[in-house]
Design a protein around this motif. Structure first.
Motif, mmCIF file in Angstrom:
data_model
loop_
_atom_site.group_PDB
_atom_site.id
_atom_site.type_symbol
_atom_site.label_atom_id
_atom_site.label_comp_id
_atom_site.label_asym_id
_atom_site.label_seq_id
_atom_site.Cartn_x
_atom_site.Cartn_y
_atom_site.Cartn_z
ATOM 1 N N LEU A 164 63.560 61.860 51.094
ATOM 2 C CA LEU A 164 62.814 62.662 49.932
ATOM 3 C C LEU A 164 61.591 62.068 49.594
ATOM 4 C CD1 LEU A 164 66.064 64.426 48.850
ATOM 5 C CD2 LEU A 164 63.701 66.033 50.270
ATOM 6 N N ASP A 165 62.261 60.832 48.954
ATOM 7 C CA ASP A 165 61.243 60.175 48.243
ATOM 8 C C ASP A 165 59.719 59.050 49.462
ATOM 9 O OD1 ASP A 165 62.777 59.809 46.419
ATOM 10 O OD2 ASP A 165 62.908 57.750 45.985
ATOM 11 N N THR A 166 60.172 58.873 50.333
ATOM 12 C CA THR A 166 59.386 58.235 51.604
ATOM 13 C C THR A 166 58.092 59.178 52.457
ATOM 14 O OG1 THR A 166 61.037 57.674 52.532
ATOM 15 C CG2 THR A 166 60.272 56.395 51.167
ATOM 16 N N MET A 167 58.936 60.879 52.161
ATOM 17 C CA MET A 167 58.390 61.840 53.302
ATOM 18 C C MET A 167 57.000 61.728 53.622
ATOM 19 S SD MET A 167 59.960 64.814 54.230
ATOM 20 C CE MET A 167 61.314 65.480 53.786
ATOM 21 N N GLY A 168 57.366 62.215 54.626
ATOM 22 C CA GLY A 168 55.472 61.442 55.028
ATOM 23 C C GLY A 168 55.435 60.628 55.967
ATOM 24 N N THR A 169 56.056 59.529 56.019
ATOM 25 C CA THR A 169 56.004 57.799 56.700
ATOM 26 C C THR A 169 56.683 58.002 57.874
ATOM 27 O OG1 THR A 169 58.085 56.564 55.881
ATOM 28 C CG2 THR A 169 56.104 57.226 54.845
ATOM 29 N N SER A 170 56.221 56.992 58.630
ATOM 30 C CA SER A 170 56.838 56.836 59.903
ATOM 31 C C SER A 170 58.127 57.357 60.119
ATOM 32 C CB SER A 170 56.344 55.695 60.808
ATOM 33 O OG SER A 170 57.054 55.907 62.098
ATOM 34 N N LYS A 171 58.404 57.863 60.825
ATOM 35 C CA LYS A 171 60.370 58.671 61.484
ATOM 36 C C LYS A 171 61.474 57.527 60.897
ATOM 37 C CE LYS A 171 59.926 62.648 59.183
ATOM 38 N NZ LYS A 171 58.692 62.678 59.099
ATOM 39 N N ILE A 172 60.870 56.605 62.416
ATOM 40 C CA ILE A 172 61.494 55.561 62.549
ATOM 41 C C ILE A 172 61.039 54.298 62.148
ATOM 42 C CG2 ILE A 172 59.554 55.133 63.728
ATOM 43 C CD1 ILE A 172 63.214 54.424 64.728
ATOM 44 N N GLU A 173 60.100 54.349 61.153
ATOM 45 C CA GLU A 173 60.801 53.136 60.041
ATOM 46 C C GLU A 173 61.407 53.982 58.889
ATOM 47 O OE1 GLU A 173 59.239 49.822 60.156
ATOM 48 O OE2 GLU A 173 58.460 50.627 62.082
#
Length: 223
Positions: free
Chosen positions: A49-58
């Motif tokens: 939730l905190d990193t939503m929007g970043t590359s999913k694999i990362e």
């Protein structure tokens, strides 16, 4: 200020998917062996939730600490998300398509950006009937790195022949969307309130505007 390129996030900004992302995440955590009801699962969910929007694999690499487990989790995520959107769960954010067309009619190129893989991105666009709607659609694999890095925005600038990063507007529903726009040097970096994050996160990342929806973007550009 003249805006010649708008870089718009997909899920949560131009597309609503009825919680498909978190549903797919649950299947990904199962595939990675992170059991429901455990502290590890709770921490993983909060991190997502905190990193939503970043590359999913990362995201999955950070959660699992293992390339192999991350690949397994990402494969499960992509398969689950595709199942949901092919079932008709995805639809445009109200006013998003009209906003894109209004931008283009006034000479603004439009690029969609996402943390999904190219295959999932293209399947989502096909499900919406948006395959030919925008000038460009980019995933982290197309640009080098995903958000919060500026690579996708800068790739759009190069590919679409925009002369100055100050001629760019960025809109997204997450802190990482905003941070990528700020790092790219865009003049307008708008957080939109139709997705994951809210005013506090947008302000922290340096947003120039907070909008109720991407439908409001043409108005602040002056169109």
């Amino acid at each position: 200020m003249t805006i010649r390129l708008a870089c718009l996030d997909m899920a949560g900004t131009t597309v609503q998917d009825d919680g498909a992302v978190m549903s797919a995440f649950a299947r990904a955590m199962d595939a990675a062996g992170i059991a429901e009801g455990t502290d590890e699962r709770a921490r993983a969910t909060q991190y997502t939730l905190d990193t939503m929007g970043t590359s999913k694999i990362e995201v999955f690499r950070a959660i699992t600490g293992s390339d192999e487990r991350a690949r397994d989790a990402n494969a499960a995520f992509e398969a689950a998300y595709l199942d949901v959107i092919r079932g008709g769960a995805a639809s445009p954010i109200p006013g998003a398509e009209d906003a894109i067309r209004r931008l283009q009619e006034n000479g603004v190129r439009v690029a969609l950006t996402t943390g999904f893989s190219p295959a999932t991105r293209d399947a989502l666009l096909e499900s919406l009937g948006w395959t030919d709607l925008t000038d460009l659609a980019l995933s982290p694999a197309d640009a080098g790195r995903g958000r919060p890095f500026p690579d996708m925005i800068l790739t759009a600038v190069v590919r679409l022949g925009v002369d100055d990063v100050r001629d760019v507007a960025v809109a997204g529903d997450t802190e990482s969307d905003v941070l990528s726009g700020v790092r790219a040097g865009a003049s307008i970096v708008a957080g939109v309130s139709t997705g994951t994050h809210a005013t506090e996160e947008f302000s922290r990342a340096g947003a120039t505007h907070v909008l109720p929806s991407v439908a409001s973007l043409p108005g602040i550009i002056g169109l």
